[in-house]
Design a protein around this motif. Structure first.
Motif, mmCIF file in Angstrom:
data_model
loop_
_atom_site.group_PDB
_atom_site.id
_atom_site.type_symbol
_atom_site.label_atom_id
_atom_site.label_comp_id
_atom_site.label_asym_id
_atom_site.label_seq_id
_atom_site.Cartn_x
_atom_site.Cartn_y
_atom_site.Cartn_z
ATOM 1 N N PHE A 21 0.905 -1.319 -0.077
ATOM 2 C CA PHE A 21 0.129 -0.059 0.094
ATOM 3 C C PHE A 21 1.056 1.317 0.204
ATOM 4 C CE2 PHE A 21 -2.367 3.175 2.377
ATOM 5 C CZ PHE A 21 -3.344 3.425 1.571
ATOM 6 N N SER A 35 -0.849 -4.368 -6.266
ATOM 7 C CA SER A 35 -1.332 -2.909 -5.529
ATOM 8 C C SER A 35 -2.630 -3.547 -4.441
ATOM 9 C CB SER A 35 -1.886 -1.922 -6.582
ATOM 10 O OG SER A 35 -3.276 -2.586 -7.484
ATOM 11 N N THR A 90 -5.445 -1.828 -1.288
ATOM 12 C CA THR A 90 -5.991 -0.448 -0.697
ATOM 13 C C THR A 90 -5.863 -0.337 0.905
ATOM 14 O OG1 THR A 90 -8.017 -2.031 -0.807
ATOM 15 C CG2 THR A 90 -7.892 -0.706 -2.510
ATOM 16 N N THR A 91 -5.281 -1.328 1.623
ATOM 17 C CA THR A 91 -5.024 -1.196 2.831
ATOM 18 C C THR A 91 -3.418 -1.860 3.200
ATOM 19 O OG1 THR A 91 -5.279 -3.583 3.543
ATOM 20 C CG2 THR A 91 -7.222 -2.203 3.402
#
Length: 204
Positions: A27, A115, A117-118
Motif C-alpha cells: 500500500f 497493488s 487498498t490497505t
C-alpha cells in the motif's frame, strides 16, 4: 535460488527464492512488483510470497497486473484480483493469481505487480540486508515510490521478490527428457552396431 518442479501436460512451476524474509508495504510503496524472464510460452499463474504487516488492517483484495516489459510503466497484458488469507503478524505465506494460460514469449522479460487498498500485506523480498550478490539475474524488485535508503543493498539493484509462476509450452517434463535421451541412446546404439557390421563384412 530458482527451482523448477514438473507439472502435468508439459508445464513447469518456476520458484524464485530471493533468500530474504523482509517485507515491503504494498500500500505504501505500491504498486510493488518484480520483473522476470519468462520460461515457456503460456503463463497459467503467478504468485508472490506475502507477509502480514498489520493485523489491524482489513484483509482486502489485491490486484495483480502482468506487464509487457521490465518497468512499471509497461503495457498491461492482463489484470486479475484475489484476496489472500493473511495470518499472524510477520507471517510469510504464498498466494497465486490465476492468469488462465496467457500467451507470452519464451525468454522475454515481463513484470508482475501488485497493488493494495490497505496496509495489511507486504511483499517478501531478499537477499538479506548485508548480502552483496544478486540471487536472480532475470529481473529485479520494483517499487512505485522510493522504499530503500542509500545504505540498503536494494539500491544496487540486487533485490528480488520471492515469487513463482507456472508456465507451459516450452518446458519438457523430466519424463519427456528421459524418453528423448533413451531414444537418442537407442539410435546411437543402432548406428554403432550397423557400422560394426559393415566393417566386419569388409574384412571377410
Amino acid at each position: 535460488m530458482a527451482t523448477i518442479a514438473a507439472m502435468p501436460a508439459q508445464a513447469a512451476t518456476v520458484v524464485q527464492d530471493a533468500g530474504g524474509s523482509r517485507g515491503t508495504s504494498i500500500f505504501k510503496y505500491g504498486p510493488v512488483g518484480q520483473s522476470f524472464t519468462m520460461v515457456g510460452t503460456s503463463l497459467a499463474s503467478f504468485g508472490f510470497q506475502f507477509q502480514t504487516i498489520s493485523t489491524a488492517q482489513t484483509n482486502a483484495a489485491l490486484t495483480l497486473s502482468l506487464l509487457d516489459g521490465s518497468t512499471l510503466g509497461a503495457t498491461v497484458l492482463r489484470q486479475v484480483t484475489g484476496t489472500p488469507v493473511a495470518g499472524a503478524a510477520r507471517q510469510n505465506f504464498w498466494y497465486d493469481f490465476d492468469l488462465g494460460g496467457l500467451t507470452l514469449t519464451d525468454g522475454a522479460i515481463y513484470t508482475a505487480v501488485v497493488s493494495a487498498t490497505t496496509d495489511r500485506l507486504g511483499l517478501v523480498y531478499g537477499p538479506a540486508a548485508n548480502a552483496s550478490a544478486d540471487g536472480y539475474a532475470g529481473g529485479q524488485l520494483l517499487t512505485s515510490k522510493p522504499a530503500f535508503d542509500a545504505a540498503s543493498n536494494c539500491t544496487k539493484g540486487i533485490c528480488d521478490a520471492n515469487f513463482r509462476f507456472t508456465s507451459g509450452g516450452a518446458v519438457p517434463e523430466p519424463a519427456s527428457w528421459a524418453m528423448l535421451l533413451l531414444g537418442f541412446g537407442a539410435v546411437g546404439y543402432t548406428l554403432r552396431r550397423t557400422r560394426g557390421v559393415k566393417v566386419a563384412r569388409q574384412l571377410v
